[in-house]
Enzyme design. Structure first.
Site, PDB file in Angstrom:
ATOM      1  N   ASP A 189      -9.303   9.241   2.790  1.00  0.00           N
ATOM      2  CA  ASP A 189     -10.052   8.479   4.050  1.00  0.00           C
ATOM      3  C   ASP A 189      -9.504   9.086   5.103  1.00  0.00           C
ATOM      4  O   ASP A 189      -8.842  10.303   5.285  1.00  0.00           O
ATOM      5  CB  ASP A 189      -9.279   7.151   3.951  1.00  0.00           C
ATOM      6  CG  ASP A 189      -7.418   7.229   3.536  1.00  0.00           C
ATOM      7  OD1 ASP A 189      -6.897   8.363   3.835  1.00  0.00           O
ATOM      8  OD2 ASP A 189      -7.114   6.265   3.255  1.00  0.00           O
ATOM      9  N   ASN A 191      -0.623  -4.279   1.481  1.00  0.00           N
ATOM     10  CA  ASN A 191      -1.540  -5.433   0.958  1.00  0.00           C
ATOM     11  C   ASN A 191      -2.331  -4.915  -0.234  1.00  0.00           C
ATOM     12  O   ASN A 191      -3.210  -5.577  -0.623  1.00  0.00           O
ATOM     13  CB  ASN A 191      -2.570  -5.619   2.083  1.00  0.00           C
ATOM     14  CG  ASN A 191      -3.320  -4.429   2.403  1.00  0.00           C
ATOM     15  OD1 ASN A 191      -3.234  -3.585   1.881  1.00  0.00           O
ATOM     16  ND2 ASN A 191      -4.086  -4.495   3.486  1.00  0.00           N
ATOM     17  N   HIS A 202      -3.818  -2.104  -0.819  1.00  0.00           N
ATOM     18  CA  HIS A 202      -4.896  -1.303  -0.400  1.00  0.00           C
ATOM     19  C   HIS A 202      -4.912   0.145  -1.121  1.00  0.00           C
ATOM     20  O   HIS A 202      -3.565   0.565  -1.385  1.00  0.00           O
ATOM     21  CB  HIS A 202      -5.540  -1.044   0.761  1.00  0.00           C
ATOM     22  CG  HIS A 202      -4.553  -0.128   1.843  1.00  0.00           C
ATOM     23  ND1 HIS A 202      -4.490  -0.401   2.937  1.00  0.00           N
ATOM     24  CD2 HIS A 202      -3.623   0.747   1.466  1.00  0.00           C
ATOM     25  CE1 HIS A 202      -3.743   0.633   3.768  1.00  0.00           C
ATOM     26  NE2 HIS A 202      -3.225   1.292   2.604  1.00  0.00           N
ATOM     27  N   GLU A 251      -9.718  -1.938   1.435  1.00  0.00           N
ATOM     28  CA  GLU A 251      -8.658  -3.275   1.823  1.00  0.00           C
ATOM     29  C   GLU A 251      -9.042  -4.572   0.748  1.00  0.00           C
ATOM     30  O   GLU A 251     -10.072  -4.540  -0.123  1.00  0.00           O
ATOM     31  CB  GLU A 251      -9.132  -3.708   3.165  1.00  0.00           C
ATOM     32  CG  GLU A 251      -8.647  -2.731   4.122  1.00  0.00           C
ATOM     33  CD  GLU A 251      -7.417  -2.036   4.531  1.00  0.00           C
ATOM     34  OE1 GLU A 251      -6.393  -2.330   3.587  1.00  0.00           O
ATOM     35  OE2 GLU A 251      -7.166  -1.832   5.563  1.00  0.00           O
TER      36      GLU A 251
HETATM   37  P1  PGA Z   1       2.642   4.655   3.244  1.00  0.00           P
HETATM   38  O1  PGA Z   1       1.010   4.230   3.016  1.00  0.00           O
HETATM   39  O2  PGA Z   1       2.793   6.045   2.097  1.00  0.00           O
HETATM   40  O3  PGA Z   1       2.693   5.372   4.769  1.00  0.00           O
HETATM   41  O4  PGA Z   1       3.521   3.652   2.909  1.00  0.00           O
HETATM   42  C1  PGA Z   1       0.381   4.150   1.660  1.00  0.00           C
HETATM   43  C2  PGA Z   1      -0.960   3.536   1.866  1.00  0.00           C
HETATM   44  O5  PGA Z   1      -1.100   2.787   2.652  1.00  0.00           O
HETATM   45  O6  PGA Z   1      -1.751   4.098   0.972  1.00  0.00           O
END
Ligand code: PGA
Length: 266
Positions: A83, A154, A156, A161
């Site tokens: 992404d 959450n 994702h 999302e």
């Molecule tokens: P993080 O993000 O490694 O910064 O916790 C994980 C994600 O959102 O995929």
């Protein structure tokens, strides 16, 4: 398998619990190095789907260290990142292109034209077409040998999302422009410095593309991820928890956790 790792079968999902985040990152790096080697042997190149965020930073540090030590080459590796924020310039220190350059691409021998990050500068009218093109490039490269994933609080994966779609619709989502969820933008304040500065749109590789990878490694570490890891692995398979959709292809997914992230698995 190292003596201090625990291997679990959680309702059909393969889970490996490591004593701490460093051990989890080392294990992820071991798996990635093995996949690179096997794919290069089988089809002369390895196509990797890569993730950003705080969690994989130590994985990239480990891979870069192996390259420096002479045990791992990226010359035949092709990468596609999950992404990118939208809109954003590649030289912006907050862009995922910049993240990847700093943490991996500039530290190893990967040819620049083999690294793909969705372009956060594409004009809005062409964003959807650029995203669709990203899927076609992956397909033309023979698909992903590996998708490395992190998980948002959450649930994702990439920037896919939580949604009200049906399971069937969600597992067919292509690479596309998206609006970020409030939990994601709240967590992004850590990177952006303040809530007003957070970019609220993105381009994400779709769930369909992720699920099509030949191997999927989900890396989650730390106590903040314990609840969503348990919901993803033990709750219903639902697009409201996108990571739970990994269970539709459970046989090719490995969840690599540290003890704190595994704390609510029971
Ligand atoms: P993080 O993000 O490694 O910064 O916790 C994980 C994600 O959102 O995929």
């Amino acid at each position: 398998m190292a003596a201090d790792e625990r291997k679990l079968d959680v309702d059909g999902s393969h889970v490996i619990v490591c004593p701490n985040a460093e051990a989890a990152s080392r294990l992820a790096a071991d798996r990635i190095a093995a996949i690179i080697e096997a794919a290069e042997r089988d089809r002369s190149k390895a196509v990797l789907g890569l993730a950003t965020g705080a969690t994989p930073e130590t994985v990239y540090a480990e891979l870069a260290a192996r390259h420096r030590a002479g045990s791992l080459s990226f010359q035949k590796v092709v990468t596609y990142n999950l992404d990118e924020y939208y809109p954003i310039q590649p030289l912006d220190p907050l862009s995922y292109r910049h993240y990847m350059h700093q943490r991996l691409f500039s530290l190893v021998d990967i040819p620049a034209n083999q690294t793909h990050v969705i372009d956060g500068t594409v004009p809005a009218a062409f964003a959807a077409e650029h995203a669709a093109q990203f899927d076609r490039w992956i397909e033309a490269d023979g698909g992903l040998d590996l998708q490395l994933l992190g998980i948002g609080r959450n649930g994702h994966i990439g920037f896919n999302e939580p949604s009200d779609l049906s399971v069937e619709e969600a597992i067919n989502l292509p690479t596309r422009p998206v609006e970020l969820h409030p939990v994601t933008t709240t967590d992004a304040v850590r990177e952006f410095g303040s809530a007003e500065k957070v970019i609220t749109q993105a381009l994400t590789v779709g769930i369909k593309t992720i699920l099509a990878a030949r191997v999927i490694l989900m890396l989650a570490t730390g106590p903040r991820k314990a609840e969503i890891v348990a919901r993803s692995l033990k709750g219903p398979i639902t697009p409201t928890v996108p990571a739970s959709l990994l269970r539709t292809v459970a046989e090719k997914v490995v969840w690599i956790l540290d003890e704190p992230a595994a704390a609510e698995l029971g």
